[in-house]
Design a protein around this motif. Structure first.
Motif, PDB file in Angstrom:
ATOM      1  N   TYR A  66       0.856  -1.186   0.000  1.00  0.00           N
ATOM      2  CA  TYR A  66       0.000   0.000   0.000  1.00  0.00           C
ATOM      3  C   TYR A  66       0.890   1.233   0.000  1.00  0.00           C
ATOM      4  CZ  TYR A  66      -4.005   2.929   1.511  1.00  0.00           C
ATOM      5  OH  TYR A  66      -5.005   3.860   1.592  1.00  0.00           O
ATOM      6  N   GLN A  89      -7.898  -2.427   5.056  1.00  0.00           N
ATOM      7  CA  GLN A  89      -7.619  -3.388   3.994  1.00  0.00           C
ATOM      8  C   GLN A  89      -6.650  -4.467   4.463  1.00  0.00           C
ATOM      9  OE1 GLN A  89      -9.160  -3.713   1.274  1.00  0.00           O
ATOM     10  NE2 GLN A  89     -10.252  -1.782   1.109  1.00  0.00           N
ATOM     11  N   TYR A 116      -3.040  -8.235  -1.807  1.00  0.00           N
ATOM     12  CA  TYR A 116      -3.742  -6.965  -2.028  1.00  0.00           C
ATOM     13  C   TYR A 116      -2.683  -5.892  -2.206  1.00  0.00           C
ATOM     14  CZ  TYR A 116      -6.571  -2.776  -1.246  1.00  0.00           C
ATOM     15  OH  TYR A 116      -7.185  -1.549  -1.390  1.00  0.00           O
ATOM     16  N   ALA A 118      -2.222  -1.732  -3.449  1.00  0.00           N
ATOM     17  CA  ALA A 118      -2.901  -0.472  -3.761  1.00  0.00           C
ATOM     18  C   ALA A 118      -1.853   0.623  -3.909  1.00  0.00           C
ATOM     19  CB  ALA A 118      -3.894  -0.105  -2.665  1.00  0.00           C
ATOM     20  N   ASN A 134      -6.447   5.239  -7.590  1.00  0.00           N
ATOM     21  CA  ASN A 134      -5.889   4.142  -6.802  1.00  0.00           C
ATOM     22  C   ASN A 134      -5.902   2.872  -7.629  1.00  0.00           C
ATOM     23  OD1 ASN A 134      -4.901   2.628  -4.673  1.00  0.00           O
ATOM     24  ND2 ASN A 134      -6.883   2.358  -3.695  1.00  0.00           N
ATOM     25  N   VAL A 136      -5.666  -0.778  -7.799  1.00  0.00           N
ATOM     26  CA  VAL A 136      -5.840  -1.884  -6.858  1.00  0.00           C
ATOM     27  C   VAL A 136      -5.764  -3.210  -7.594  1.00  0.00           C
ATOM     28  CG1 VAL A 136      -7.397  -2.969  -5.196  1.00  0.00           C
ATOM     29  CG2 VAL A 136      -7.281  -0.477  -5.344  1.00  0.00           C
ATOM     30  N   THR A 138      -5.896  -7.492  -6.689  1.00  0.00           N
ATOM     31  CA  THR A 138      -6.157  -8.481  -5.648  1.00  0.00           C
ATOM     32  C   THR A 138      -6.033  -9.890  -6.213  1.00  0.00           C
ATOM     33  OG1 THR A 138      -8.545  -8.479  -6.114  1.00  0.00           O
ATOM     34  CG2 THR A 138      -7.741  -6.938  -4.446  1.00  0.00           C
ATOM     35  N   TYR A 147      -8.272  -6.639 -10.882  1.00  0.00           N
ATOM     36  CA  TYR A 147      -7.745  -5.301 -10.646  1.00  0.00           C
ATOM     37  C   TYR A 147      -8.809  -4.272 -10.994  1.00  0.00           C
ATOM     38  CZ  TYR A 147      -6.826  -5.769 -15.687  1.00  0.00           C
ATOM     39  OH  TYR A 147      -6.944  -5.985 -17.037  1.00  0.00           O
TER      40      TYR A 147
END
Length: 273
Positions: A66, A89, A116, A118, A134, A136, A138, A147
């Motif tokens: 992150y 998260q 995860y 980000a 953002n 992201v 996963t 994504y």
């Protein structure tokens, strides 16, 4: 996150000084035969002096990453909000991956590590506004990960955040203002990837254009003073099959789009010639 890691480090240090975990020397000298080694998670957290922050943690169950840029970190209220999202998260990923490992063990299946990631990025930095995206991604053990792109716009005067779509009267008003511009450009991109023209209403499952509610809207700027362009993002399965990837359509803000902006935010926008 840093406090959590500090507490973990202190606990490890205390354990190293007193392996038995108690006051009795006999307890320390007689290790439990049932004790097993627990893999130590690796975690790094970096907060630079300019406000940027990056966190990375990997355990046997999950990988978590992150980050957000200096422009966001220098706004204390925004940084605090992003930090709360980070912890939420991370906690959700830890809980879900732990449960998935238990389920895999119970069913006799191998466990695939969840992840995860980000990455917040600056879309536009204006005197009164900061527009962020953002990225992201996963993965939860399936055939492939997923994504998406998220939007956050920070109002510096009010100290509030909202999604870019909330700057407009309504999603329907923006969709009407776009007319055929979005769909025409999307179909041009889809035809290029598919090697054939896209016919609206055809037999192809992804021949129609997605509704605005299924898209992520980002507001950007070419002049550094006002929002004068839009990015409309369609993630996997929204405008095409997974193999086609995501689509991004960039549009200049014209008079019709400008009229769809809520009156209280109109001064932050301008039409781009």
């Amino acid at each position: 996150m840093m406090r959590m890691l500090s507490v973990l480090a202190l606990a490890v240090a205390i354990s190293a000084c007193n392996p038995g975990g108690g006051d009795s020397p006999d307890a320390a000298a007689t290790p439990s035969p049932a004790a097993t080694a627990t893999p130590t998670p690796t975690a790094t957290a970096r907060a630079t002096s300019n406000g940027a922050r990056s966190v990375s943690e990997e355990t046997d169950d999950f990988l978590f990453e992150y980050s957000y840029p200096a422009e966001a970190g220098r706004i204390a209220e925004l940084a605090s909000q992003l930090d709360v999202m980070l912890e939420q998260q991370r906690g959700q990923l830890a809980d879900e991956s732990q449960e998935a490992r238990r389920a895999a063990r119970a069913d006799g299946f191998p466990y695939n590590k969840h992840s995860y990631t980000a990455e917040w990025k600056v879309v536009a930095a204006l005197p009164g506004w900061l527009s962020l995206s953002n990225d992201v991604a996963t993965y939860s053990g399936g055939a492939h990960g997923n994504y998406n792109l998220e939007s956050l716009v920070w109002d510096k005067a009010k100290g509030e955040s909202r999604k870019a779509i909330d700057l407009f009267v309504s999603p329907a008003a923006l969709e009407k203002a776009l007319g055929d511009r979005f769909c025409d450009e999307l179909n041009r991109q889809r035809a290029k990837r598919r090697g054939a023209p896209v016919t609206k209403g055809g037999d192809d499952l992804f021949s129609d254009c997605p509704a605005i509610k299924d898209l992520t809207v980002l507001v950007g700027s070419s002049n550094g003073r006002t929002f004068n362009r839009l990015t409309l993002y369609a993630g996997p399965y929204v405008a095409g099959p997974y193999a086609e990837g995501a689509y991004k359509v960039n549009l200049s803000i014209d008079r019709a789009i400008l009229d769809a902006v809520k009156p209280e935010f109109r001064e932050a926008f301008s039409a781009r010639n």
